[in-house]
Motif scaffolding. Structure first.
Motif, PDB file in Angstrom:
ATOM      1  N   VAL A 237       0.846  -1.192   0.000  1.00 58.64           N
ATOM      2  CA  VAL A 237       0.000   0.000   0.000  1.00 58.64           C
ATOM      3  C   VAL A 237       0.885   1.247   0.000  1.00 58.64           C
ATOM      4  O   VAL A 237       1.902   1.305   0.694  1.00 58.64           O
ATOM      5  N   ALA A 238       0.501   2.237  -0.812  1.00 48.92           N
ATOM      6  CA  ALA A 238       1.191   3.523  -0.955  1.00 48.92           C
ATOM      7  C   ALA A 238       2.415   3.456  -1.864  1.00 48.92           C
ATOM      8  O   ALA A 238       3.204   4.394  -1.907  1.00 48.92           O
ATOM      9  N   ASP A 239       2.580   2.361  -2.615  1.00 54.21           N
ATOM     10  CA  ASP A 239       3.609   2.300  -3.650  1.00 54.21           C
ATOM     11  C   ASP A 239       3.134   3.060  -4.884  1.00 54.21           C
ATOM     12  O   ASP A 239       1.966   2.946  -5.285  1.00 54.21           O
ATOM     13  N   LEU A 240       4.054   3.778  -5.503  1.00 55.08           N
ATOM     14  CA  LEU A 240       3.792   4.494  -6.750  1.00 55.08           C
ATOM     15  C   LEU A 240       4.798   4.027  -7.795  1.00 55.08           C
ATOM     16  O   LEU A 240       6.002   4.043  -7.549  1.00 55.08           O
ATOM     17  N   LEU A 241       4.299   3.593  -8.948  1.00 52.76           N
ATOM     18  CA  LEU A 241       5.156   3.124 -10.029  1.00 52.76           C
ATOM     19  C   LEU A 241       4.771   3.875 -11.300  1.00 52.76           C
ATOM     20  O   LEU A 241       3.617   3.813 -11.741  1.00 52.76           O
ATOM     21  N   ILE A 242       5.728   4.611 -11.865  1.00 51.09           N
ATOM     22  CA  ILE A 242       5.492   5.378 -13.079  1.00 51.09           C
ATOM     23  C   ILE A 242       6.311   4.742 -14.194  1.00 51.09           C
ATOM     24  O   ILE A 242       7.540   4.631 -14.096  1.00 51.09           O
ATOM     25  N   ILE A 243       5.624   4.309 -15.258  1.00 54.04           N
ATOM     26  CA  ILE A 243       6.232   3.498 -16.312  1.00 54.04           C
ATOM     27  C   ILE A 243       6.248   4.276 -17.619  1.00 54.04           C
ATOM     28  O   ILE A 243       5.225   4.829 -18.036  1.00 54.04           O
ATOM     29  N   ASP A 244       7.407   4.300 -18.276  1.00 52.02           N
ATOM     30  CA  ASP A 244       7.514   4.852 -19.626  1.00 52.02           C
ATOM     31  C   ASP A 244       7.022   3.791 -20.600  1.00 52.02           C
ATOM     32  O   ASP A 244       7.697   2.792 -20.849  1.00 52.02           O
ATOM     33  N   ASN A 245       5.847   4.002 -21.145  1.00 52.41           N
ATOM     34  CA  ASN A 245       5.200   3.016 -22.001  1.00 52.41           C
ATOM     35  C   ASN A 245       5.884   2.853 -23.356  1.00 52.41           C
ATOM     36  O   ASN A 245       5.622   1.890 -24.061  1.00 52.41           O
ATOM     37  N   GLN A 246       6.753   3.779 -23.718  1.00 53.54           N
ATOM     38  CA  GLN A 246       7.494   3.652 -24.972  1.00 53.54           C
ATOM     39  C   GLN A 246       8.763   2.807 -24.794  1.00 53.54           C
ATOM     40  O   GLN A 246       9.206   2.152 -25.738  1.00 53.54           O
ATOM     41  N   ARG A 247       9.343   2.831 -23.626  1.00 58.10           N
ATOM     42  CA  ARG A 247      10.598   2.122 -23.374  1.00 58.10           C
ATOM     43  C   ARG A 247      10.410   0.733 -22.773  1.00 58.10           C
ATOM     44  O   ARG A 247      11.353  -0.051 -22.706  1.00 58.10           O
ATOM     45  N   THR A 248       9.204   0.443 -22.319  1.00 57.00           N
ATOM     46  CA  THR A 248       8.981  -0.810 -21.600  1.00 57.00           C
ATOM     47  C   THR A 248       7.726  -1.515 -22.091  1.00 57.00           C
ATOM     48  O   THR A 248       6.900  -0.957 -22.803  1.00 57.00           O
ATOM     49  N   LEU A 249       7.594  -2.757 -21.679  1.00 60.52           N
ATOM     50  CA  LEU A 249       6.361  -3.528 -21.768  1.00 60.52           C
ATOM     51  C   LEU A 249       6.027  -3.975 -20.353  1.00 60.52           C
ATOM     52  O   LEU A 249       6.911  -4.051 -19.495  1.00 60.52           O
ATOM     53  N   HIS A 250       4.772  -4.281 -20.096  1.00 62.28           N
ATOM     54  CA  HIS A 250       4.412  -4.654 -18.724  1.00 62.28           C
ATOM     55  C   HIS A 250       3.269  -5.660 -18.728  1.00 62.28           C
ATOM     56  O   HIS A 250       2.594  -5.866 -19.734  1.00 62.28           O
ATOM     57  N   GLY A 251       3.068  -6.296 -17.581  1.00 55.73           N
ATOM     58  CA  GLY A 251       2.001  -7.274 -17.428  1.00 55.73           C
ATOM     59  C   GLY A 251       1.717  -7.507 -15.955  1.00 55.73           C
ATOM     60  O   GLY A 251       2.213  -6.784 -15.087  1.00 55.73           O
ATOM     61  N   ARG A 252       0.923  -8.544 -15.672  1.00 55.96           N
ATOM     62  CA  ARG A 252       0.477  -8.795 -14.293  1.00 55.96           C
ATOM     63  C   ARG A 252       0.364 -10.280 -14.035  1.00 55.96           C
ATOM     64  O   ARG A 252      -0.056 -11.052 -14.903  1.00 55.96           O
ATOM     65  N   THR A 253       0.755 -10.703 -12.832  1.00 61.35           N
ATOM     66  CA  THR A 253       0.467 -12.060 -12.395  1.00 61.35           C
ATOM     67  C   THR A 253      -0.959 -12.107 -11.850  1.00 61.35           C
ATOM     68  O   THR A 253      -1.539 -11.078 -11.486  1.00 61.35           O
ATOM     69  N   ALA A 254      -1.535 -13.301 -11.788  1.00 60.25           N
ATOM     70  CA  ALA A 254      -2.901 -13.452 -11.307  1.00 60.25           C
ATOM     71  C   ALA A 254      -3.004 -13.084  -9.832  1.00 60.25           C
ATOM     72  O   ALA A 254      -2.053 -13.231  -9.059  1.00 60.25           O
ATOM     73  N   ILE A 255      -4.167 -12.596  -9.444  1.00 62.58           N
ATOM     74  CA  ILE A 255      -4.473 -12.302  -8.042  1.00 62.58           C
ATOM     75  C   ILE A 255      -5.038 -13.571  -7.411  1.00 62.58           C
ATOM     76  O   ILE A 255      -5.834 -14.292  -8.033  1.00 62.58           O
ATOM     77  N   SER A 256      -4.630 -13.871  -6.191  1.00 62.91           N
ATOM     78  CA  SER A 256      -5.088 -15.097  -5.543  1.00 62.91           C
ATOM     79  C   SER A 256      -6.575 -15.008  -5.199  1.00 62.91           C
ATOM     80  O   SER A 256      -7.174 -13.923  -5.182  1.00 62.91           O
ATOM     81  N   GLU A 257      -7.171 -16.145  -4.898  1.00 57.53           N
ATOM     82  CA  GLU A 257      -8.606 -16.203  -4.636  1.00 57.53           C
ATOM     83  C   GLU A 257      -9.016 -15.251  -3.513  1.00 57.53           C
ATOM     84  O   GLU A 257     -10.037 -14.584  -3.589  1.00 57.53           O
ATOM     85  N   GLY A 258      -8.203 -15.165  -2.463  1.00 55.86           N
ATOM     86  CA  GLY A 258      -8.558 -14.308  -1.342  1.00 55.86           C
ATOM     87  C   GLY A 258      -7.866 -12.959  -1.351  1.00 55.86           C
ATOM     88  O   GLY A 258      -8.006 -12.172  -0.404  1.00 55.86           O
ATOM     89  N   GLY A 259      -7.140 -12.656  -2.400  1.00 53.87           N
ATOM     90  CA  GLY A 259      -6.341 -11.436  -2.432  1.00 53.87           C
ATOM     91  C   GLY A 259      -7.146 -10.175  -2.701  1.00 53.87           C
ATOM     92  O   GLY A 259      -8.184 -10.200  -3.359  1.00 53.87           O
ATOM     93  N   THR A 260      -6.638  -9.064  -2.178  1.00 51.50           N
ATOM     94  CA  THR A 260      -7.203  -7.735  -2.432  1.00 51.50           C
ATOM     95  C   THR A 260      -6.169  -6.913  -3.187  1.00 51.50           C
ATOM     96  O   THR A 260      -5.004  -6.847  -2.773  1.00 51.50           O
ATOM     97  N   ARG A 261      -6.589  -6.304  -4.279  1.00 53.28           N
ATOM     98  CA  ARG A 261      -5.666  -5.513  -5.103  1.00 53.28           C
ATOM     99  C   ARG A 261      -6.441  -4.392  -5.779  1.00 53.28           C
ATOM    100  O   ARG A 261      -7.207  -4.636  -6.709  1.00 53.28           O
ATOM    101  N   VAL A 262      -6.256  -3.188  -5.296  1.00 52.54           N
ATOM    102  CA  VAL A 262      -6.876  -2.017  -5.907  1.00 52.54           C
ATOM    103  C   VAL A 262      -5.756  -1.049  -6.276  1.00 52.54           C
ATOM    104  O   VAL A 262      -5.138  -0.437  -5.405  1.00 52.54           O
TER     105      VAL A 262
END
Length: 274
Positions: A237-262
């Motif tokens: 919580v309170a992490d900030l990530l700023i990504i240059d969309n021209q220089r990088t690619l990105h993705g996500r791992t799955a959220i667990s059944e009981g996980g909270t992610r907003v």
């Protein structure tokens, strides 16, 4: 992690910058420092930044101009990636997202992606964001992979129509590179894992048989997400990530059944960058 140009870097290839946050400084000052670091290094990470929704919107608008929004949910200055359990939700859902560039499917230029953890509680490895140093990876890519990108077209079929309501309903071709005058880079996504039922898109190499096309995307994904080029961010919580969309690619791992992610997400176009 290594250090270069005064920044602690996030990958062996030299991508990323870790910044410190002074709670007494302004959001505008943070935006100025984070923008510079993201454009120089590919992405900027700042931990412990206290922001509500209005504060996040102020940060986004202090960084640059919001994109011309063409998605079916949220706005360019604030979309809540809320790990929805609703049937058919993929981008804002709980499954994995393959490596990709934002704006790809709708033909929109996105220069910066801003992600902020408003809520997060999940098991290790779940709900993580991975960022790939695509420029270095492209430069060092094996010849047989690069040849496919150079000599073939890639076609997409959008399955998540609620999130991408304006794109063609059949297969359509998207150029594999882009150049808006700042940097030439790869413009693509890779395939969802075969065992994932809900997919936002399908992908294939035009004119290539399906088995060979699938093998190509599997190998390309493995290469782009290899340890040399990829930073995997485990959220707090309170992490900030700023990504240059021209220089990088990105993705996500799955959220667990009981996980909270907003996560709050913003998207910007930088007309005069850098």
């Amino acid at each position: 992690m290594s250090e270069n140009n005064g920044y602690q870097q996030l990958t062996p290839s030299g991508m990323g910058a870790v910044l410190t946050w002074n709670p007494g400084s302004s959001v505008e000052d943070l935006a100025k420092r984070a923008r510079r670091a993201a454009l120089e290094s590919g992405c900027a990470l700042v931990r412990g930044v206290e922001l509500d929704e209005d504060g996040f919107k102020l940060l986004v608008r202090s960084l640059g101009d919001t994109v011309d929004h063409k998605f079916g949910e949220g706005q360019a200055d604030l979309l809540k990636l809320n790990a929805s359990r609703d049937e058919g939700k993929v981008v804002t859902g709980r499954g994995p997202l393959p490596i990709h560039t934002d704006g790809l499917l709708v033909g929109e230029r996105v220069d910066l992606i801003i992600l902020y953890a408003a809520e997060f509680s999940d098991i290790p490895g779940s709900g993580a964001t991975y960022v790939s140093d695509q420029l270095t990876a492209w430069e060092e890519m094996p010849v047989h992979l690069r040849r496919v990108l150079d000599e073939h077209e890639i076609e997409y079929l959008v399955k998540e129509r609620g999130y991408f309501p304006t794109v063609p309903e059949d297969w359509y071709t998207i150029p594999t590179t882009r150049d808006y005058g700042r940097v030439k880079s790869l413009n693509l996504a890779t395939a969802f894992p075969l065992d994932v039922a809900q997919r936002s898109w399908e992908i294939r190499v035009k004119g290539m048989d399906q088995e060979r096309s699938d093998r190509f995307f599997e190998e390309l994904d493995t290469f782009l997400r290899s340890e040399r080029y990829t930073y995997i961010h485990s959220w707090q919580v309170a992490d900030l990530l700023i990504i240059d969309n021209q220089r990088t690619l990105h993705g996500r791992t799955a959220i667990s059944e009981g996980g909270t992610r907003v996560l709050f997400r913003g998207q910007l176009t930088l007309s005069g960058a850098p």
